[in-house]
Design a protein around this motif. Sequence first.
Motif, PDB file in Angstrom:
ATOM      1  N   SER A  62      -1.712  -9.180  -9.670  1.00  8.64           N
ATOM      2  CA  SER A  62      -1.213  -8.520 -10.891  1.00  8.64           C
ATOM      3  C   SER A  62      -0.303  -7.339 -10.585  1.00  8.64           C
ATOM      4  CB  SER A  62      -2.389  -8.076 -11.763  1.00  8.64           C
ATOM      5  OG  SER A  62      -3.321  -7.304 -11.026  1.00  8.64           O
ATOM      6  N   GLY A  63      -0.311  -6.861  -9.342  1.00  8.31           N
ATOM      7  CA  GLY A  63       0.650  -5.859  -8.908  1.00  8.31           C
ATOM      8  C   GLY A  63       0.621  -4.592  -9.735  1.00  8.31           C
ATOM      9  N   THR A  64       1.807  -4.142 -10.133  1.00  7.80           N
ATOM     10  CA  THR A  64       1.927  -2.884 -10.870  1.00  7.80           C
ATOM     11  C   THR A  64       1.825  -3.079 -12.385  1.00  7.80           C
ATOM     12  OG1 THR A  64       4.339  -3.085 -10.742  1.00  7.80           O
ATOM     13  CG2 THR A  64       3.247  -1.735  -9.067  1.00  7.80           C
ATOM     14  N   GLY A  65       1.389  -4.255 -12.805  1.00  9.96           N
ATOM     15  CA  GLY A  65       1.036  -4.447 -14.207  1.00  9.96           C
ATOM     16  C   GLY A  65       2.171  -4.771 -15.148  1.00  9.96           C
ATOM     17  N   ASN A  66       3.247  -5.353 -14.639  1.00  7.60           N
ATOM     18  CA  ASN A  66       4.372  -5.677 -15.514  1.00  7.60           C
ATOM     19  C   ASN A  66       4.070  -6.842 -16.453  1.00  7.60           C
ATOM     20  OD1 ASN A  66       6.639  -3.822 -14.680  1.00  7.60           O
ATOM     21  ND2 ASN A  66       6.069  -4.668 -12.692  1.00  7.60           N
ATOM     22  N   LEU A  67       3.405  -7.881 -15.958  1.00 10.97           N
ATOM     23  CA  LEU A  67       2.980  -8.955 -16.859  1.00 10.97           C
ATOM     24  C   LEU A  67       1.809  -8.507 -17.721  1.00 10.97           C
ATOM     25  CD1 LEU A  67       3.245 -12.224 -14.734  1.00 10.97           C
ATOM     26  CD2 LEU A  67       4.771 -11.399 -16.512  1.00 10.97           C
ATOM     27  N   ALA A  68       0.930  -7.711 -17.141  1.00 12.54           N
ATOM     28  CA  ALA A  68      -0.203  -7.184 -17.911  1.00 12.54           C
ATOM     29  C   ALA A  68       0.278  -6.475 -19.167  1.00 12.54           C
ATOM     30  CB  ALA A  68      -1.017  -6.224 -17.049  1.00 12.54           C
ATOM     31  N   LYS A  69       1.364  -5.726 -19.048  1.00 15.31           N
ATOM     32  CA  LYS A  69       1.923  -4.994 -20.184  1.00 15.31           C
ATOM     33  C   LYS A  69       2.279  -5.938 -21.322  1.00 15.31           C
ATOM     34  CE  LYS A  69       5.771  -1.857 -21.281  1.00 15.31           C
ATOM     35  NZ  LYS A  69       6.958  -1.166 -20.699  1.00 15.31           N
ATOM     36  N   ARG A  70       2.821  -7.119 -20.981  1.00 15.76           N
ATOM     37  CA  ARG A  70       3.195  -8.098 -22.014  1.00 15.76           C
ATOM     38  C   ARG A  70       1.966  -8.759 -22.617  1.00 15.76           C
ATOM     39  NH1 ARG A  70       7.112  -5.891 -18.620  1.00 15.76           N
ATOM     40  NH2 ARG A  70       9.179  -6.336 -19.480  1.00 15.76           N
ATOM     41  N   MET A 100      -1.175  -0.447  -5.885  1.00 13.49           N
ATOM     42  CA  MET A 100      -0.569  -1.200  -6.987  1.00 13.49           C
ATOM     43  C   MET A 100      -1.412  -1.083  -8.254  1.00 13.49           C
ATOM     44  SD  MET A 100       2.174  -2.729  -5.632  1.00 13.49           S
ATOM     45  CE  MET A 100       2.592  -4.412  -6.040  1.00 13.49           C
ATOM     46  N   ILE A 101      -2.723  -1.173  -8.094  1.00  6.91           N
ATOM     47  CA  ILE A 101      -3.613  -1.068  -9.253  1.00  6.91           C
ATOM     48  C   ILE A 101      -3.485   0.292  -9.909  1.00  6.91           C
ATOM     49  CG2 ILE A 101      -6.050  -0.951  -9.935  1.00  6.91           C
ATOM     50  CD1 ILE A 101      -6.591  -3.211  -7.956  1.00  6.91           C
ATOM     51  N   ASP A 131       0.828  -1.198   0.000  1.00  7.78           N
ATOM     52  CA  ASP A 131       0.000   0.000   0.000  1.00  7.78           C
ATOM     53  C   ASP A 131       0.866   1.253   0.000  1.00  7.78           C
ATOM     54  OD1 ASP A 131      -2.315  -1.436   0.001  1.00  7.78           O
ATOM     55  OD2 ASP A 131      -2.651  -1.327   2.154  1.00  7.78           O
ATOM     56  N   GLY A 132       0.238   2.362  -0.400  1.00  6.48           N
ATOM     57  CA  GLY A 132       0.885   3.666  -0.320  1.00  6.48           C
ATOM     58  C   GLY A 132       2.197   3.722  -1.069  1.00  6.48           C
ATOM     59  N   LYS A 133       3.210   4.353  -0.452  1.00  2.49           N
ATOM     60  CA  LYS A 133       4.493   4.540  -1.128  1.00  2.49           C
ATOM     61  C   LYS A 133       5.223   3.224  -1.366  1.00  2.49           C
ATOM     62  CE  LYS A 133       7.121   5.438   3.130  1.00  2.49           C
ATOM     63  NZ  LYS A 133       7.948   6.421   3.855  1.00  2.49           N
ATOM     64  N   MET A 134       4.875   2.177  -0.602  1.00  4.05           N
ATOM     65  CA  MET A 134       5.540   0.891  -0.789  1.00  4.05           C
ATOM     66  C   MET A 134       5.269   0.307  -2.166  1.00  4.05           C
ATOM     67  SD  MET A 134       7.484   0.242   1.653  1.00  4.05           S
ATOM     68  CE  MET A 134       7.913  -1.338   0.956  1.00  4.05           C
ATOM     69  N   ALA A 135       4.139   0.651  -2.776  1.00  6.42           N
ATOM     70  CA  ALA A 135       3.832   0.137  -4.111  1.00  6.42           C
ATOM     71  C   ALA A 135       4.879   0.589  -5.118  1.00  6.42           C
ATOM     72  CB  ALA A 135       2.438   0.595  -4.535  1.00  6.42           C
ATOM     73  N   ALA A 136       5.258   1.853  -5.051  1.00  8.53           N
ATOM     74  CA  ALA A 136       6.264   2.381  -5.988  1.00  8.53           C
ATOM     75  C   ALA A 136       7.643   1.805  -5.705  1.00  8.53           C
ATOM     76  CB  ALA A 136       6.289   3.904  -5.905  1.00  8.53           C
ATOM     77  N   ILE A 137       7.974   1.594  -4.418  1.00 11.16           N
ATOM     78  CA  ILE A 137       9.262   1.013  -4.057  1.00 11.16           C
ATOM     79  C   ILE A 137       9.330  -0.433  -4.547  1.00 11.16           C
ATOM     80  CG2 ILE A 137      10.736   0.330  -2.119  1.00 11.16           C
ATOM     81  CD1 ILE A 137       9.467   2.732  -0.591  1.00 11.16           C
ATOM     82  N   PHE A 138       8.271  -1.173  -4.306  1.00  5.98           N
ATOM     83  CA  PHE A 138       8.180  -2.547  -4.805  1.00  5.98           C
ATOM     84  C   PHE A 138       8.385  -2.571  -6.318  1.00  5.98           C
ATOM     85  CE2 PHE A 138       5.511  -5.551  -7.081  1.00  5.98           C
ATOM     86  CZ  PHE A 138       5.844  -6.769  -6.531  1.00  5.98           C
ATOM     87  N   ALA A 197      11.207   2.815   4.509  1.00  5.88           N
ATOM     88  CA  ALA A 197      10.042   2.236   5.182  1.00  5.88           C
ATOM     89  C   ALA A 197      10.448   0.974   5.923  1.00  5.88           C
ATOM     90  CB  ALA A 197       8.943   1.912   4.173  1.00  5.88           C
ATOM     91  N   ASP A 198       9.664   0.636   6.932  1.00  2.00           N
ATOM     92  CA  ASP A 198       9.782  -0.634   7.636  1.00  2.00           C
ATOM     93  C   ASP A 198       8.486  -1.395   7.442  1.00  2.00           C
ATOM     94  OD1 ASP A 198      12.363  -0.574   9.340  1.00  2.00           O
ATOM     95  OD2 ASP A 198      11.454   1.378   9.721  1.00  2.00           O
TER      96      ASP A 198
END
Length: 251
Positions: free
Chosen positions: A47-55, A72-73, A6-13, A200-201
């Motif tokens: 599906s996370g941040t959509g990296n497989l979706a892109k393919r 993430m969505i 969630d939150g900023k962790m999505a971009a870090i992930f 983050a922790d």
Amino acid sequence: MTHLYDGKMAAIFDAMYQTFIDYDEEYQFYNNLIKENNCTTILEIGSGTGNLAKRFQGNHQDYIGLDYSLSMIAIAKERNKNCTFIHGDMRQFELEKPVDSILITGRSTSYLITNDDVNSTFDSIYKNLNKDGIVIFDFIDANRFIPFAKENQVIIHEATFEGIKYYRNSNWKTTLSDNFMLEWTAQYYTFKDDEKEIIADDFSTVRVFTLNEIQLFLYLNNFEIIKTIDRKTYAYDTYVIVARKKQKIDS
């Protein structure tokens, strides 16, 4: 379920996993299994941040993504303007129409903490698959990972993306609970001007499985395993299972 993404962790992930995972290779791996089983419609759980979706989208395939994290969505939708993403829980979801194949990617099975979680997930998958549809998923192998985690309680991963070097310091603690559980504490940070900067922790309880456990869960939920793949990944020894939906037999 975890709040890890969630939150900023999505971009870090998203930034870290760009270098952890070769998404072109990941796509080819799953797409080959989909083609082997003559599937044309796909749901990806986790599906996370959509990296497989892109393919999948790039190859004009009939794809839907489902994730528990709205953050993430949001990134996935920005990356894939024409893809459909659903906010939902793999333990209980309902599609507008069933699909030929359902993927659970990124070892998302680790967050199915209880047996009820596992059975509810497979039940939802069963209900949302077409006749003879398949489920493909990976899981961390308890027999190999638990000894590794006990011997390596601190594990550091690093990744460089867009000029920024990220670090993840993971601590694993096995628990003596009913299932094979681990407490995962992670600290995310970067080095800037030779100074360690904490981002983050996070704390999560995750579950790992034996192959025999997964085989029994699938049998009890009316799936037939058609392929078991022992697959190395960037951090964990995993198995990938391909299983087919069977007709329920009334008891």
